[in-house]
Design a protein around this motif. Sequence first.
Motif, mmCIF file in Angstrom:
data_model
loop_
_atom_site.group_PDB
_atom_site.id
_atom_site.type_symbol
_atom_site.label_atom_id
_atom_site.label_comp_id
_atom_site.label_asym_id
_atom_site.label_seq_id
_atom_site.Cartn_x
_atom_site.Cartn_y
_atom_site.Cartn_z
ATOM 1 N N GLU A 1 -7.612 -7.081 -30.818
ATOM 2 C CA GLU A 1 -6.376 -7.802 -30.469
ATOM 3 C C GLU A 1 -5.352 -6.969 -29.599
ATOM 4 O OE1 GLU A 1 -3.565 -8.441 -33.778
ATOM 5 O OE2 GLU A 1 -4.766 -9.622 -34.713
ATOM 6 N N PRO A 2 -5.029 -7.377 -28.710
ATOM 7 C CA PRO A 2 -4.152 -6.431 -27.308
ATOM 8 C C PRO A 2 -2.922 -6.061 -28.171
ATOM 9 C CG PRO A 2 -4.006 -9.072 -26.873
ATOM 10 C CD PRO A 2 -4.713 -8.875 -28.377
ATOM 11 N N GLU A 3 -2.277 -4.979 -27.578
ATOM 12 C CA GLU A 3 -1.244 -4.317 -28.309
ATOM 13 C C GLU A 3 -0.126 -4.591 -26.970
ATOM 14 O OE1 GLU A 3 -1.497 -0.445 -29.348
ATOM 15 O OE2 GLU A 3 -3.319 -0.482 -30.509
ATOM 16 N N ARG A 4 0.982 -4.720 -27.654
ATOM 17 C CA ARG A 4 2.039 -4.992 -26.889
ATOM 18 C C ARG A 4 2.756 -4.067 -26.686
ATOM 19 N NH1 ARG A 4 3.840 -11.095 -28.863
ATOM 20 N NH2 ARG A 4 2.112 -12.229 -28.394
ATOM 21 N N VAL A 5 3.427 -3.714 -25.417
ATOM 22 C CA VAL A 5 4.359 -2.563 -25.189
ATOM 23 C C VAL A 5 5.585 -3.100 -25.407
ATOM 24 C CG1 VAL A 5 5.019 -0.916 -23.404
ATOM 25 C CG2 VAL A 5 2.430 -1.778 -23.779
ATOM 26 N N SER A 6 6.336 -2.502 -26.263
ATOM 27 C CA SER A 6 7.699 -3.147 -26.687
ATOM 28 C C SER A 6 8.932 -1.890 -26.036
ATOM 29 C CB SER A 6 7.962 -3.299 -27.972
ATOM 30 O OG SER A 6 7.792 -2.040 -28.654
ATOM 31 N N LYS A 7 10.057 -2.696 -25.831
ATOM 32 C CA LYS A 7 11.064 -1.662 -25.517
ATOM 33 C C LYS A 7 11.290 -0.461 -26.382
ATOM 34 C CE LYS A 7 13.484 -5.405 -23.102
ATOM 35 N NZ LYS A 7 15.054 -6.067 -23.099
ATOM 36 N N GLU A 8 10.859 -0.815 -27.495
ATOM 37 C CA GLU A 8 11.090 0.278 -28.490
ATOM 38 C C GLU A 8 10.163 1.295 -28.369
ATOM 39 O OE1 GLU A 8 10.221 -1.559 -32.150
ATOM 40 O OE2 GLU A 8 12.009 -2.800 -32.372
ATOM 41 N N ASN A 9 9.032 1.216 -27.753
ATOM 42 C CA ASN A 9 7.918 2.301 -27.587
ATOM 43 C C ASN A 9 8.458 3.092 -26.357
ATOM 44 O OD1 ASN A 9 6.408 1.551 -29.476
ATOM 45 N ND2 ASN A 9 4.993 0.219 -28.104
ATOM 46 N N SER B 1 3.603 0.693 -13.708
ATOM 47 C CA SER B 1 2.136 0.729 -13.573
ATOM 48 C C SER B 1 1.323 0.388 -14.565
ATOM 49 C CB SER B 1 1.729 1.661 -12.474
ATOM 50 O OG SER B 1 1.703 2.897 -13.168
ATOM 51 N N LEU B 2 1.590 1.335 -15.620
ATOM 52 C CA LEU B 2 0.722 1.073 -16.896
ATOM 53 C C LEU B 2 1.104 -0.142 -17.630
ATOM 54 C CD1 LEU B 2 1.644 4.824 -18.260
ATOM 55 C CD2 LEU B 2 -0.501 4.058 -17.568
ATOM 56 N N GLU B 3 2.089 -0.570 -17.759
ATOM 57 C CA GLU B 3 2.453 -2.100 -18.171
ATOM 58 C C GLU B 3 1.586 -2.862 -17.436
ATOM 59 O OE1 GLU B 3 6.436 -2.721 -18.498
ATOM 60 O OE2 GLU B 3 6.802 -1.325 -19.982
ATOM 61 N N GLY B 4 1.475 -2.810 -16.106
ATOM 62 C CA GLY B 4 0.877 -3.983 -15.475
ATOM 63 C C GLY B 4 -0.758 -3.776 -15.661
ATOM 64 N N GLN B 5 -1.365 -2.595 -15.896
ATOM 65 C CA GLN B 5 -2.511 -2.566 -16.301
ATOM 66 C C GLN B 5 -2.797 -3.213 -17.565
ATOM 67 O OE1 GLN B 5 -3.460 1.562 -16.039
ATOM 68 N NE2 GLN B 5 -3.274 1.767 -13.664
ATOM 69 N N LYS B 6 -1.971 -3.117 -18.525
ATOM 70 C CA LYS B 6 -2.010 -3.505 -19.741
ATOM 71 C C LYS B 6 -2.171 -4.944 -19.703
ATOM 72 C CE LYS B 6 -2.674 -2.846 -24.130
ATOM 73 N NZ LYS B 6 -3.937 -2.171 -24.641
ATOM 74 N N GLU B 7 -1.269 -5.822 -18.864
ATOM 75 C CA GLU B 7 -1.207 -7.027 -18.785
ATOM 76 C C GLU B 7 -2.401 -7.565 -18.236
ATOM 77 O OE1 GLU B 7 2.418 -8.116 -16.843
ATOM 78 O OE2 GLU B 7 3.813 -7.383 -18.510
ATOM 79 N N SER C 1 -5.411 -6.320 -18.427
ATOM 80 C CA SER C 1 -6.497 -6.443 -19.221
ATOM 81 C C SER C 1 -6.243 -7.268 -20.050
ATOM 82 C CB SER C 1 -6.518 -5.076 -19.959
ATOM 83 O OG SER C 1 -5.216 -4.770 -20.929
ATOM 84 N N CYS C 2 -5.223 -7.923 -20.581
ATOM 85 C CA CYS C 2 -4.971 -8.929 -21.698
ATOM 86 C C CYS C 2 -5.297 -10.217 -20.886
ATOM 87 C CB CYS C 2 -3.613 -9.245 -21.959
ATOM 88 S SG CYS C 2 -3.004 -7.624 -22.826
ATOM 89 N N ARG C 3 -5.266 -10.427 -19.628
ATOM 90 C CA ARG C 3 -5.218 -11.737 -18.954
ATOM 91 C C ARG C 3 -6.916 -12.029 -18.758
ATOM 92 N NH1 ARG C 3 -1.794 -9.873 -14.601
ATOM 93 N NH2 ARG C 3 0.320 -10.539 -15.222
ATOM 94 N N ARG C 4 -7.673 -10.764 -18.356
ATOM 95 C CA ARG C 4 -9.146 -10.915 -18.467
ATOM 96 C C ARG C 4 -9.758 -11.218 -19.877
ATOM 97 N NH1 ARG C 4 -10.207 -5.174 -15.027
ATOM 98 N NH2 ARG C 4 -9.396 -5.832 -12.768
ATOM 99 N N MET C 5 -8.966 -10.671 -20.788
ATOM 100 C CA MET C 5 -9.495 -10.960 -22.024
ATOM 101 C C MET C 5 -9.474 -12.455 -22.665
ATOM 102 S SD MET C 5 -11.431 -9.233 -24.536
ATOM 103 C CE MET C 5 -10.839 -7.615 -24.185
#
Length: 490
Positions: free
Chosen positions: A438-446, A466-472, A474-478
């Motif tokens: 399951e992909p983890e979402r980066v929230s404003k709280e983090n 850049s970190l948030e972009g890398q995460k997004e 990876s989610c698109r690829r999945m």
Amino acid sequence: MPLQKLSALIDAICNFVICNDSSLRSQPIIFNPDFFVEKLRHEKPEVFTELVVSNITRLIDLPGAELAQLMGEEDPKLPGANSTASGFFRSLMSLKRKEKGVVFGSPLTEEGIAQVSQLIEYLHKNLRAEGLFRVPGNSIRQQILKDALNSGTDIDLDSGEFHSNDVATLLKMFLGELPEPLLTHKHFHAHLKIADLTLFDEKGNKTSTPDKERQIEALQLLFLILPAPNRSLLKLLLDLLYQTAKKQDKNKMSAHNLALMFAPHILWPRNVTANDLQENITKLNNGVTFMIKHSQKLFKAPAYIRECARLHYLGSRAHTSKDDLDLLTSPSSKELQPLKSQKRSRLDTCHQEETQQRTEEALKELFRHVHNMPDSAKKKKLIRQFNKHSTALTPGSDVPTSPAPRRTRSRSFSGLIKRKVLGTPVVLERKSRDATPEPERVSKENVHLLQKCGSPAHMSQAKLKSLEGQKEESCRRMRAHLLSKDSSSL
């Protein structure tokens, strides 16, 4: 009448009552302390005999031949057995025993005990007759009474037809015509050894003073391995003689006088004369005197025999009967067991605390005493010895603190980011393409949490994006991978 007497006798000997009536369960139960001893004797006679004989040999010294005779493995070797002399007395006694009846002259049985118990019961009521058991009765009345007992007919001894001396003489006649003495031939040598038990002085040398405690214990053990009919009749007889001796001021018959009358009938071997016994006559007579005086103690099993018999049944599940289990698993015993264990644990704890407290006080006092000593080499030496001990035993020392527990590593996404930024090496395992995490979402709280935590190296806004972009990415690829799988399956 004889059957009723026999049942009353059995009830008196057993003295064991089991109450099944619910209305009487609140009443105290009469429990025979020798119950397990009797149970072991009847159910496992070999085990019982071995247990008792092993304790007899602890008290008296029996050579191999005498021990084998006591165990019944060999025929008893009695004095006068190999003698060729055949006096008038011996011939007369042999002829008497050839005339066997139902009761007189036959081996001892429960029926014979039931018949003879009538004589014993009558004599208990007439103990004041002077010269009882010494003065002979009328021979004609004795023969009438003997025939009645042999035929098994009911006898009314209280009718006044018979005198107490007739009954007393007939009782001695019954004992004298038994095929073997009441105390049996196997036990003859053991009784001679019991008579020799004496006290020791301070240097360990034997004295002439009889050791009464050991003699009583040895007789208790020896009576346990008597045949059941012999033991029952012996108990009735010794109790009668004990009560007779208590009234010696009236009947003039002391315990020693009674022993002279009965020793030839209950202890002397059959077909022997006084010349055959020689110096043993005094031992045998004194032995019977001792039995009469202490008869109230001789038919109780020693405490260790009771315990061994109890553990034989209750200590093993295989040999425990239902009644025994009911006695063990009663509600009262179940409630008492946890209470006893709690009380025992409390006592142990209190004892440990008290011991520890005393030890600490003693150490403090010793340390104070050494500290107040004048300066010297001895004081320095003692102080060095104190310093060698662990700090836990030194008075006034601090208790060592336990190491702080290690902090568990955070597995959250924010924890990963913090370790990444702080330079902590993180080993990331690439998962196979078949796995679907399951992909983890980066929230404003983090993000706010990371800003509040504050690290030595501040995160730049560009680096965070850049970190948030890398995460997004990876989610698109999945998602694309999942869609391709679904299309292929369709």
